[in-house]
Design an enzyme around this catalytic site. Structure first.
Site: not given
Length: 171
Positions: A59, A96
């Site tokens: 994006r 993460e």
């Protein structure tokens, strides 16, 4: 700017339970909102002689290309591995849970060029921190990292150069 925030749709439990995904496609498909958003970000950089805008997959390509057009700058793409056809420089960074890798063409940025890094969303900051490192290693002078939206509670800006982060919309 609240009207721009209202054009962004919340999708609960995507991509996994407990997450509220900020779907920017609703802003992008609204011509007036998209134009206004790009104009508001671009106005911050007019007159700064930005040489290139680096768009982060995927994006960030949309935001970066539109900003580059408004600023009269070139566009540089940072992509997932194996997507760029010429010689690349790679950066693997921690997520993460695991790692990811990004690539940039080795000749995309020349030393001393003024660079604006653009993406749609600043969340945890890991992806853009990797891009900052890549651009710096290629000799680019990072003017700022700009985002359409920021999830401030995730504190991603702490991973980026102090004083070089701008987000139009904050959540």
């Amino acid at each position: 700017m609240d009207d721009l925030k209202l054009t962004i749709r919340d999708i609960p439990d995507f991509p996994k339970k407990g997450i509220i995904f900020k779907d920017i496609t609703t802003l992008l498909q609204d011509a007036k909102s998209f134009t206004r958003m790009i104009d508001m970000i671009a106005n911050r950089y007019i007159g700064q002689r930005i040489d290139k805008v680096v768009g982060v997959e995927a994006r960030g390509f949309l935001i970066g290309a539109a900003l580059a057009y408004k600023l009269g700058a070139g566009v540089v793409l940072v992509r997932k591995p194996g997507k760029l056809p010429s010689e690349t420089f790679s950066k693997t960074y921690a997520l993460e849970y695991g790692t990811d890798t990004l690539e940039i063409h080795k000749d995309a940025i020349k030393p001393g060029e003024k660079i604006l890094i653009a993406d749609d969303l600043l969340a945890t900051g890991g992806t853009v921190a990797a891009v900052v490192d890549m651009v710096s290693q290629l000799g680019g002078d990072i003017i700022e990292c700009c985002f359409m939206t920021e999830l401030g509670f995730l504190e991603g800006r702490k991973k980026l150069p102090e004083g070089k982060v701008y987000s139009l919309l904050q959540f």
